[in-house]
Structure formats: structure tokens, C-alpha cells
Design a protein around this motif. Structure first.
Motif, mmCIF file in Angstrom:
data_model
loop_
_atom_site.group_PDB
_atom_site.id
_atom_site.type_symbol
_atom_site.label_atom_id
_atom_site.label_comp_id
_atom_site.label_asym_id
_atom_site.label_seq_id
_atom_site.Cartn_x
_atom_site.Cartn_y
_atom_site.Cartn_z
ATOM 1 N N ILE A 100 -32.043 77.820 60.793
ATOM 2 C CA ILE A 100 -32.245 76.490 60.214
ATOM 3 C C ILE A 100 -31.152 76.205 59.186
ATOM 4 O O ILE A 100 -30.680 77.095 58.488
ATOM 5 N N LYS A 101 -30.780 74.916 59.101
ATOM 6 C CA LYS A 101 -29.684 74.508 58.220
ATOM 7 C C LYS A 101 -30.141 73.581 57.091
ATOM 8 O O LYS A 101 -29.413 73.407 56.114
ATOM 9 N N GLY A 102 -31.300 72.965 57.245
ATOM 10 C CA GLY A 102 -31.760 72.019 56.240
ATOM 11 C C GLY A 102 -33.206 71.652 56.468
ATOM 12 O O GLY A 102 -33.885 72.234 57.326
ATOM 13 N N GLU A 103 -33.684 70.655 55.738
ATOM 14 C CA GLU A 103 -35.111 70.355 55.768
ATOM 15 C C GLU A 103 -35.578 69.830 57.117
ATOM 16 O O GLU A 103 -36.703 70.121 57.548
ATOM 17 N N TYR B 34 -38.511 71.329 59.357
ATOM 18 C CA TYR B 34 -39.698 70.588 59.781
ATOM 19 C C TYR B 34 -39.893 70.689 61.296
ATOM 20 O O TYR B 34 -41.010 70.910 61.788
ATOM 21 N N ALA B 35 -38.801 70.511 62.056
ATOM 22 C CA ALA B 35 -38.905 70.506 63.516
ATOM 23 C C ALA B 35 -39.396 71.845 64.050
ATOM 24 O O ALA B 35 -40.279 71.901 64.925
ATOM 25 N N LEU B 36 -38.841 72.942 63.530
ATOM 26 C CA LEU B 36 -39.245 74.254 64.032
ATOM 27 C C LEU B 36 -40.662 74.600 63.622
ATOM 28 O O LEU B 36 -41.394 75.241 64.397
ATOM 29 N N ARG B 37 -41.082 74.196 62.420
ATOM 30 C CA ARG B 37 -42.473 74.459 62.026
ATOM 31 C C ARG B 37 -43.432 73.696 62.939
ATOM 32 O O ARG B 37 -44.480 74.217 63.335
ATOM 33 N N PHE B 38 -43.086 72.455 63.290
ATOM 34 C CA PHE B 38 -43.924 71.686 64.214
ATOM 35 C C PHE B 38 -43.986 72.370 65.578
ATOM 36 O O PHE B 38 -45.061 72.523 66.165
ATOM 37 N N LEU B 39 -42.831 72.788 66.087
ATOM 38 C CA LEU B 39 -42.790 73.445 67.396
ATOM 39 C C LEU B 39 -43.528 74.776 67.392
ATOM 40 O O LEU B 39 -44.164 75.141 68.389
ATOM 41 N N LEU B 40 -43.455 75.508 66.285
ATOM 42 C CA LEU B 40 -44.187 76.770 66.189
ATOM 43 C C LEU B 40 -45.683 76.523 66.283
ATOM 44 O O LEU B 40 -46.412 77.256 66.963
ATOM 45 N N GLY B 41 -46.169 75.470 65.606
ATOM 46 C CA GLY B 41 -47.579 75.124 65.693
ATOM 47 C C GLY B 41 -47.987 74.739 67.104
ATOM 48 O O GLY B 41 -49.045 75.147 67.599
#
Length: 432
Positions: free
Chosen positions: A101-104, A108-115
Motif C-alpha cells: 500500500i502507498k497511501g490511504e 481503504y481498498a484493500l481493507r474492503f477487499l479483505l472483508g
């Protein structure tokens, strides 16, 4: 009834399934909350404020919410073996991607995809256990499964702290190493699931024929008993008011759980400790909680009582959060966090013993997923509010009071379910 056959069968099933699914949840929980340890150095490296981190950590649960019910419906149709393997492999790959990850916004995108990737794992396992264990065993079995969450903090905290010390190795930050190393077991175990799990008792060739026949007959009789009074359709599982009430109860406990998983390392770090010291101290409260949870769940099974076991545990956790907000020393904050861990961990097994007592078939799959999906939104609200209040006030105290109030609400709602939501049903139903 042949009690010796029952004991031998359930012992064989427990030893075959429980250690393995505990290992799966152990890995799942590490990948879900290791973001709390990453924040000890990642936030500074990437310039994240407490509000940005709190929102990103919590956005996981939006993906979880949107895909929870569909995921559990698919599991019920295709079987636990294939679907849980899919869940684990995809979440492992996404968890590893956090190293880049490079920034906010990528955060956010990866946390959503992980969920979204992990959606269905926890309620799927709860549903899976209901295929194998009669109701009288369920709270105790769920407590053993859920013990993996605090155990993952016990063992994962020192590991995460140690990996953070790899700062600069091969040009990577310590938090990047942590994400990469801790993602590998999820992918490997996802492959193992395909060969190890058995979907239903009917397919359990590892049971003796008489054991398999007894278990199939026992579970069929239980389903038939529920079927005489329960609806089985998908809409019944979503619309049952008891399901919605239990989802709100779970909302408060989830807010408490992920307050611990995401913010406890930073609360402890506030006393001027190193990542390694934080790792070892953060392992103390869940160590105590594991023992308390198992004993509390066994007492709930032995007495047949569920409601007060949830209420008392929620109030203990609420009190612990209040004390943590006022703590002025490391010893005091660890003692307070121990109370929170005990209460949160102890509330969940009797709570999860409830849905399959009045739902079956597709309704059970959807009902469990609905409770978990709505309830887990507390995992967004709690961490996000704490981050926002921390940025506004410079202190964790206000946010901890907010989550404590949610747990009081969970206790009250549990009593409402018991007294207002009661309807005629078989012995052993939601409230006793």
C-alpha cells in the motif's frame, strides 16, 4: 440411548474437527487484526492520522457486510470444504498485498477487499459446527473454536512485534514483512482444507459405521424437532425479529472486540514502550480470557442458560473499557484490558449457541450470516469513532466510553430478547 456410543462418537468428531478449525480461525484473526500492530510504525511511514487509520481499519466490515449472506448461502449449497478453501486462499493473497500500500486510498481498498474475501468464514464455521454437534454440545464447542481469537493475540502479538523489528531488511519496512509473513499460512491452509474437511456426517468415512449412523440419526432428529415449529426459508432467516435483535447484541460485542484488536497495541504503546514490549504485554489479557471463556461456556451448557451469560459478560467488558480509559499506568491498563477481553470472549459462545436453536436449513445459514454481517458493523463503528475522538481530543478515553455504552446496550437487548421475543419453541431455545 447408548451413552458410550455417543461419548465415543462426539470425542472422535471433536478431535477430528475442532483443532483444525481453531487453527483456521487463529490464522484468520491474525490477518484481520494485525493492522493494529502495523499501525505502530506504518501510520508514521504513510502519514496516516488516527481518523484515517480508524476508518480504514473499520472499512473491512463494509466488505464483510455486503458479502456475508451470499457467502453463507453458497457454503450451504456447495459445501464447507470447497468454500472455506476459497475464502482462505483469497484472503491470504489480499493480506499479503497490504505490504505494497502507498497511501490511504489503497489502504481503504484493500481493507474492503479483505472483508469481502473473508465474508462467510466465521458464520460458515458456526453453521458447519451445527451439522456435526447436537445443540447440547454447541456452546462448549463454539467456545473452543472462538478461543482461537484470543490465542491468536497471545501468540500473534509477540510475532507481530518481532516482525516489526525487521525494519530495513531487504529494503522493506517491518510492517511490510509482517503482512507478507503472516499471509502465507492462510494460503497454505486453504489448500489443506480441500483434502481434510468433510462436508457432512454422512460422508465421514473416518467414523466407525455405528458412530456415523448414530450421529446422522441424532442430527436428523434434531432438525425434525426444529422443523415442527420453525420456518426454513431464506427470508425467514433474515426477517425473524430474534435474528435482528441478536445482530444488535453482536454489534456491541464486535465493537468491543475490534477496539481491542485494532487499538489496544497503540493504547499500550502510549506508555512509551517498544513494539516488542507492546507485543508481549498485549498477549497477557487474551491469555486470561481464553480460560474464562471456556469455563463460562461450559457453565452455560451445563445450566442450559444463555441470556444472563451474555448479559453479565457484556457488563464486565463495559466496565473494563471504562477503567482502561481512566488508567494512568501500564499495570492498570493491562488489568482493565484483561476485563474487556474476558467479557467480550465470554459473551460470544452462549450468544452463538442461540440461532441454531430456532432456525434450521437455509434459514439457519442466512440467520447466522445476518447476525454476523450486521453485528460486525460494530467492528467499523467502534474503531472509527475511537480514531475520530482520538484526533479531536488527543485521548482514547472518550472513544472507550462510547464502546462501553454499546456493550451496555447489548446487555439490555439480550434481556429484551429473553422477555419480549419469547415464542413457543422446543426446549433449549433462545432464552431460558
Amino acid at each position: 440411548m447408548d451413552h458410550s456410543l455417543e461419548r465415543a462418537t462426539m470425542r472422535r468428531v471433536a478431535w477430528r474437527l475442532i483443532p483444525f478449525i481453531c487453527l483456521l480461525y487463529f490464522i484468520a484473526f491474525i490477518d484481520r487484526v494485525n493492522i493494529g500492530f502495523a499501525a505502530l510504525t506504518m501510520n508514521k511511514d504513510l502519514g496516516f492520522s488516527s481518523a484515517v487509520f480508524g476508518f480504514g481499519a473499520g472499512v473491512f466490515f463494509f466488505g464483510y457486510f455486503l458479502f456475508e449472506v451470499p457467502s453463507n448461502i453458497i457454503l450451504d449449497k456447495v459445501g464447507a470444504r470447497i468454500w472455506i478453501a476459497r475464502v482462505m486462499i483469497t484472503w491470504g493473497l489480499i493480506s499479503a498485498a497490504f505490504a505494497f500500500i502507498k497511501g490511504e486510498y489503497s489502504f481503504y481498498a484493500l481493507r474492503f477487499l479483505l472483508g469481502a474475501a473473508e465474508a462467510g468464514f466465521f458464520p460458515g464455521i458456526i453453521l458447519y459446527l451445527s451439522f456435526w454437534f447436537p445443540a447440547r454440545y454447541r456452546a462448549g464447542v463454539v467456545s473452543l473454536f472462538m478461543a482461537a481469537a484470543p490465542i491468536s493475540v497471545v501468540l500473534g502479538s509477540p510475532l507481530s512485534g518481532a516482525l516489526l523489528e525487521l525494519e530495513g531488511v531487504m529494503g522493506l519496512h517491518g510492517w511490510q514483512w509482517m503482512f507478507l509473513v503472516e499471509a502465507v499460512p492462510a494460503v497454505l491452509l486453504g489448500v489443506v482444507v480441500l483434502f481434510y474437511l468433510t462436508d457432512r456426517p454422512e460422508k465421514a468415512t473416518w467414523l466407525a459405521p455405528d458412530q456415523r449412523e448414530w450421529l446422522v440419526a441424532e442430527m436428523e432428529a434434531e432438525r425434525a424437532a426444529r422443523g415442527s415449529v420453525a420456518k426454513h426459508g431464506i427470508l425467514a432467516g433474515m426477517a425473524d425479529p430474534r435474528v435482528l435483535a441478536l445482530a444488535l447484541v453482536y454489534f456491541g460485542t464486535s465493537a468491543g472486540l475490534y477496539t481491542l484488536g485494532i487499538w489496544a497495541p497503540q493504547i499500550i504503546r502510549g506508555f512509551g514502550l517498544s513494539p516488542m514490549e507492546v507485543g508481549f504485554l498485549n498477549a497477557i489479557p487474551p491469555t486470561i480470557a481464553v480460560v474464562a471463556m471456556i469455563l463460562w461456556a461450559r457453565h452455560s451448557d451445563r445450566t442450559g442458560e444463555r441470556t444472563w451469560h451474555v448479559v453479565i459478560a457484556c457488563l464486565v467488558a463495559s466496565a473494563g473499557l471504562m477503567l482502561a480509559g481512566a488508567a494512568s499506568s501500564v499495570v492498570a491498563v493491562i488489568a482493565a484490558l484483561s476485563l474487556v477481553n474476558i467479557g467480550i470472549s465470554a459473551a460470544k459462545p452462549p450468544l452463538w449457541a442461540m440461532p441454531t436453536m430456532f432456525l434450521s436449513g437455509s434459514a439457519a445459514a442466512v440467520g447466522i450470516a445476518t447476525i454476523n454481517a450486521i453485528g460486525n458493523l460494530g467492528g467499523f463503528v467502534g474503531p472509527w469513532v475511537i480514531g475520530w475522538i482520538k484526533d479531536s481530543t488527543g485521548s482514547f478515553a472518550g472513544g472507550l466510553v462510547f464502546v462501553a455504552a454499546l456493550l451496555v446496550l447489548s446487555a439490555v437487548l439480550s434481556l429484551v430478547v429473553a422477555r419480549v421475543g419469547r415464542r413457543p419453541e422446543p426446549a433449549g431455545a433462545v432464552a431460558r
